[in-house]
Write a protein that holds these residues in place. Structure first.
Motif, PDB file in Angstrom:
ATOM      1  N   ASP A 111       0.858  -1.271   0.037  1.00 36.75           N
ATOM      2  CA  ASP A 111      -0.214   0.039   0.273  1.00 36.75           C
ATOM      3  C   ASP A 111       0.861   1.217  -0.127  1.00 36.75           C
ATOM      4  O   ASP A 111       1.481   1.577   1.033  1.00 36.75           O
ATOM      5  CB  ASP A 111      -1.079  -0.007   1.345  1.00 36.75           C
ATOM      6  CG  ASP A 111      -1.813   1.185   1.383  1.00 36.75           C
ATOM      7  OD1 ASP A 111      -2.716   1.364   0.300  1.00 36.75           O
ATOM      8  OD2 ASP A 111      -1.847   1.828   2.240  1.00 36.75           O
ATOM      9  N   LEU A 112       0.673   2.335  -1.036  1.00 37.46           N
ATOM     10  CA  LEU A 112       1.355   3.376  -1.108  1.00 37.46           C
ATOM     11  C   LEU A 112       2.994   3.233  -0.927  1.00 37.46           C
ATOM     12  O   LEU A 112       3.483   3.904  -0.087  1.00 37.46           O
ATOM     13  CB  LEU A 112       0.778   4.268   0.085  1.00 37.46           C
ATOM     14  CG  LEU A 112      -0.556   4.740  -0.103  1.00 37.46           C
ATOM     15  CD1 LEU A 112      -1.271   5.484   1.026  1.00 37.46           C
ATOM     16  CD2 LEU A 112      -1.040   5.564  -1.397  1.00 37.46           C
ATOM     17  N   GLY A 113       3.477   2.057  -1.677  1.00 36.45           N
ATOM     18  CA  GLY A 113       4.883   2.077  -1.525  1.00 36.45           C
ATOM     19  C   GLY A 113       5.517   1.522  -0.388  1.00 36.45           C
ATOM     20  O   GLY A 113       6.672   1.414  -0.197  1.00 36.45           O
ATOM     21  N   ILE A 124       5.746  -2.556   7.728  1.00 38.55           N
ATOM     22  CA  ILE A 124       6.863  -3.566   7.628  1.00 38.55           C
ATOM     23  C   ILE A 124       7.955  -3.313   7.108  1.00 38.55           C
ATOM     24  O   ILE A 124       9.073  -3.329   7.585  1.00 38.55           O
ATOM     25  CB  ILE A 124       6.228  -5.022   6.969  1.00 38.55           C
ATOM     26  CG1 ILE A 124       5.316  -5.588   7.930  1.00 38.55           C
ATOM     27  CG2 ILE A 124       7.307  -5.784   6.975  1.00 38.55           C
ATOM     28  CD1 ILE A 124       4.434  -6.664   7.101  1.00 38.55           C
ATOM     29  N   GLY A 125       7.883  -2.409   5.966  1.00 38.24           N
ATOM     30  CA  GLY A 125       8.901  -1.789   5.376  1.00 38.24           C
ATOM     31  C   GLY A 125       8.748  -1.333   3.957  1.00 38.24           C
ATOM     32  O   GLY A 125       7.352  -1.503   3.471  1.00 38.24           O
ATOM     33  N   PRO A 126       9.709  -0.971   2.989  1.00 42.74           N
ATOM     34  CA  PRO A 126       9.377  -0.350   1.897  1.00 42.74           C
ATOM     35  C   PRO A 126       8.732  -1.321   0.836  1.00 42.74           C
ATOM     36  O   PRO A 126       9.262  -2.659   1.034  1.00 42.74           O
ATOM     37  CB  PRO A 126      10.816   0.193   1.456  1.00 42.74           C
ATOM     38  CG  PRO A 126      11.739  -0.381   2.235  1.00 42.74           C
ATOM     39  CD  PRO A 126      11.127  -0.783   3.652  1.00 42.74           C
ATOM     40  N   GLN A 127       7.861  -1.107   0.171  1.00 43.74           N
ATOM     41  CA  GLN A 127       7.530  -2.106  -0.900  1.00 43.74           C
ATOM     42  C   GLN A 127       8.564  -2.952  -1.662  1.00 43.74           C
ATOM     43  O   GLN A 127       9.481  -2.219  -2.426  1.00 43.74           O
ATOM     44  CB  GLN A 127       6.647  -1.487  -1.907  1.00 43.74           C
ATOM     45  CG  GLN A 127       5.825  -2.351  -2.757  1.00 43.74           C
ATOM     46  CD  GLN A 127       4.677  -1.686  -3.731  1.00 43.74           C
ATOM     47  OE1 GLN A 127       4.279  -0.654  -3.283  1.00 43.74           O
ATOM     48  NE2 GLN A 127       4.166  -2.047  -4.837  1.00 43.74           N
ATOM     49  N   SER A 128       8.557  -4.183  -1.564  1.00 45.84           N
ATOM     50  CA  SER A 128       9.311  -5.189  -2.460  1.00 45.84           C
ATOM     51  C   SER A 128       8.876  -6.456  -2.394  1.00 45.84           C
ATOM     52  O   SER A 128       8.358  -6.759  -1.253  1.00 45.84           O
ATOM     53  CB  SER A 128      10.770  -4.967  -1.956  1.00 45.84           C
ATOM     54  OG  SER A 128      11.100  -5.656  -0.845  1.00 45.84           O
ATOM     55  N   GLU A 129       8.964  -7.211  -3.779  1.00 43.92           N
ATOM     56  CA  GLU A 129       8.322  -8.416  -3.745  1.00 43.92           C
ATOM     57  C   GLU A 129       9.204  -9.329  -2.432  1.00 43.92           C
ATOM     58  O   GLU A 129       8.365 -10.196  -1.889  1.00 43.92           O
ATOM     59  CB  GLU A 129       8.650  -9.049  -5.072  1.00 43.92           C
ATOM     60  CG  GLU A 129       7.657 -10.270  -5.163  1.00 43.92           C
ATOM     61  CD  GLU A 129       7.866 -10.847  -6.806  1.00 43.92           C
ATOM     62  OE1 GLU A 129       7.723 -12.026  -6.675  1.00 43.92           O
ATOM     63  OE2 GLU A 129       7.923  -9.916  -7.371  1.00 43.92           O
ATOM     64  N   ALA A 130      10.606  -9.180  -2.468  1.00 41.77           N
ATOM     65  CA  ALA A 130      11.197 -10.159  -1.494  1.00 41.77           C
ATOM     66  C   ALA A 130      10.680  -9.629   0.231  1.00 41.77           C
ATOM     67  O   ALA A 130      10.409 -10.660   0.874  1.00 41.77           O
ATOM     68  CB  ALA A 130      12.638  -9.511  -1.553  1.00 41.77           C
ATOM     69  N   LEU A 131      10.279  -8.401   0.420  1.00 41.63           N
ATOM     70  CA  LEU A 131       9.963  -8.091   1.665  1.00 41.63           C
ATOM     71  C   LEU A 131       8.289  -8.784   1.881  1.00 41.63           C
ATOM     72  O   LEU A 131       8.285  -9.156   2.890  1.00 41.63           O
ATOM     73  CB  LEU A 131      10.161  -6.501   1.948  1.00 41.63           C
ATOM     74  CG  LEU A 131       9.554  -6.231   3.468  1.00 41.63           C
ATOM     75  CD1 LEU A 131      10.506  -7.109   4.349  1.00 41.63           C
ATOM     76  CD2 LEU A 131       9.834  -4.919   3.668  1.00 41.63           C
ATOM     77  N   TYR A 132       7.736  -8.667   0.706  1.00 41.71           N
ATOM     78  CA  TYR A 132       6.389  -9.169   1.001  1.00 41.71           C
ATOM     79  C   TYR A 132       6.275 -10.702   1.193  1.00 41.71           C
ATOM     80  O   TYR A 132       5.581 -11.023   2.224  1.00 41.71           O
ATOM     81  CB  TYR A 132       5.693  -8.835  -0.462  1.00 41.71           C
ATOM     82  CG  TYR A 132       4.195  -9.370  -0.426  1.00 41.71           C
ATOM     83  CD1 TYR A 132       2.999  -8.893   0.101  1.00 41.71           C
ATOM     84  CD2 TYR A 132       4.044 -10.612  -1.375  1.00 41.71           C
ATOM     85  CE1 TYR A 132       1.818  -9.471   0.038  1.00 41.71           C
ATOM     86  CE2 TYR A 132       2.736 -11.208  -1.614  1.00 41.71           C
ATOM     87  CZ  TYR A 132       1.655 -10.733  -0.698  1.00 41.71           C
ATOM     88  OH  TYR A 132       0.487 -10.999  -0.787  1.00 41.71           O
ATOM     89  N   HIS A 133       7.012 -11.306   0.516  1.00 42.86           N
ATOM     90  CA  HIS A 133       7.253 -12.837   0.819  1.00 42.86           C
ATOM     91  C   HIS A 133       7.851 -13.384   2.166  1.00 42.86           C
ATOM     92  O   HIS A 133       7.392 -14.347   2.756  1.00 42.86           O
ATOM     93  CB  HIS A 133       8.084 -13.581  -0.536  1.00 42.86           C
ATOM     94  CG  HIS A 133       7.178 -13.489  -1.690  1.00 42.86           C
ATOM     95  ND1 HIS A 133       6.177 -14.160  -1.710  1.00 42.86           N
ATOM     96  CD2 HIS A 133       7.239 -12.784  -2.777  1.00 42.86           C
ATOM     97  CE1 HIS A 133       5.409 -13.906  -2.901  1.00 42.86           C
ATOM     98  NE2 HIS A 133       6.446 -13.149  -3.542  1.00 42.86           N
ATOM     99  N   GLU A 134       8.790 -12.478   2.696  1.00 43.74           N
ATOM    100  CA  GLU A 134       9.464 -12.599   3.943  1.00 43.74           C
ATOM    101  C   GLU A 134       8.357 -12.344   5.165  1.00 43.74           C
ATOM    102  O   GLU A 134       8.368 -12.937   5.899  1.00 43.74           O
ATOM    103  CB  GLU A 134      10.580 -11.556   3.922  1.00 43.74           C
ATOM    104  CG  GLU A 134      11.165 -11.652   5.482  1.00 43.74           C
ATOM    105  CD  GLU A 134      11.877 -12.963   5.546  1.00 43.74           C
ATOM    106  OE1 GLU A 134      12.627 -13.213   6.831  1.00 43.74           O
ATOM    107  OE2 GLU A 134      12.217 -13.946   4.665  1.00 43.74           O
ATOM    108  N   ALA A 135       7.405 -11.275   4.853  1.00 42.55           N
ATOM    109  CA  ALA A 135       6.425 -11.117   5.884  1.00 42.55           C
ATOM    110  C   ALA A 135       5.611 -12.277   5.911  1.00 42.55           C
ATOM    111  O   ALA A 135       5.111 -12.803   7.148  1.00 42.55           O
ATOM    112  CB  ALA A 135       5.718  -9.764   5.589  1.00 42.55           C
TER     113      ALA A 135
END
Length: 166
Positions: free
Chosen positions: A22-24, A43-54
């Motif tokens: 959401d919103l970067g 959680i942190g800045p938008q990135s596919e890696a961070l999304y999958h880590e969450a």
């Protein structure tokens, strides 16, 4: 992208976590299923890696991401005789308020509606229909939508099955 995760606690209640871009940023919302929440945490800045880590971390904490496997569909029927402007009713009233209420209570989303000869029909996708029906009824009352003639059914294989409301 967004993902709903669920876990059942020892007392039998269900907790949800909603992880969304959401919103970067990658943000999350969690709490008891069916209880509206509006305090997302970053959680942190938008990135596919961070999304999958969450999602991986949520899984380690007992959440199962099975919404697509367990979701069901509800059918909400409003008589067209009570709807003066279908476009406004659908896109300005019903879908936005129900989508927000369902998402932020961890129970799904609402973004599909259509008319037949006598009814405006809205079809939310939900994780727990019983909790969702209460959320829907409460939300519609709060937004002063006439629910006197509202009918809510669960849907299976494209056909109305069990009537949940009234």
């Amino acid at each position: 992208m967004d993902a709903f995760g669920y876990k059942t606690l020892e007392n039998g209640t269900t907790e949800f976590i909603w992880i969304v871009e959401d919103l970067g940023e990658i943000v999350a919302l969690n709490g008891p299923l069916g209880q509206y929440r509006d305090s997302f945490y970053v959680i942190g800045p938008q990135s596919e890696a961070l999304y999958h880590e969450a999602i991986r971390i949520a899984r380690q904490n007992g959440f199962v991401f099975d919404f697509n496997d367990k979701c069901g569909q509800l059918l909400l029927r409003f008589p067209l005789s009570q709807v003066s402007d279908v476009g406004h009713f659908r896109f300005e009233v019903i879908e936005p308020v129900l989508n927000t209420a369902l998402q932020q209570s961890g129970n799904g989303f609402c973004d599909y509606g259509f008319c037949d000869e006598a009814f405006f029909n809205e079809m939310p996708f939900v994780y727990d229909p019983e909790i969702a029906v209460q959320t829907i009824v409460d939300t519609l009352k709060q937004h002063e939508v006439d629910i006197e003639n509202l009918a809510v059914f669960s849907v299976r294989n494209g056909a109305a099955e069990k009537q949940w409301w009234p």
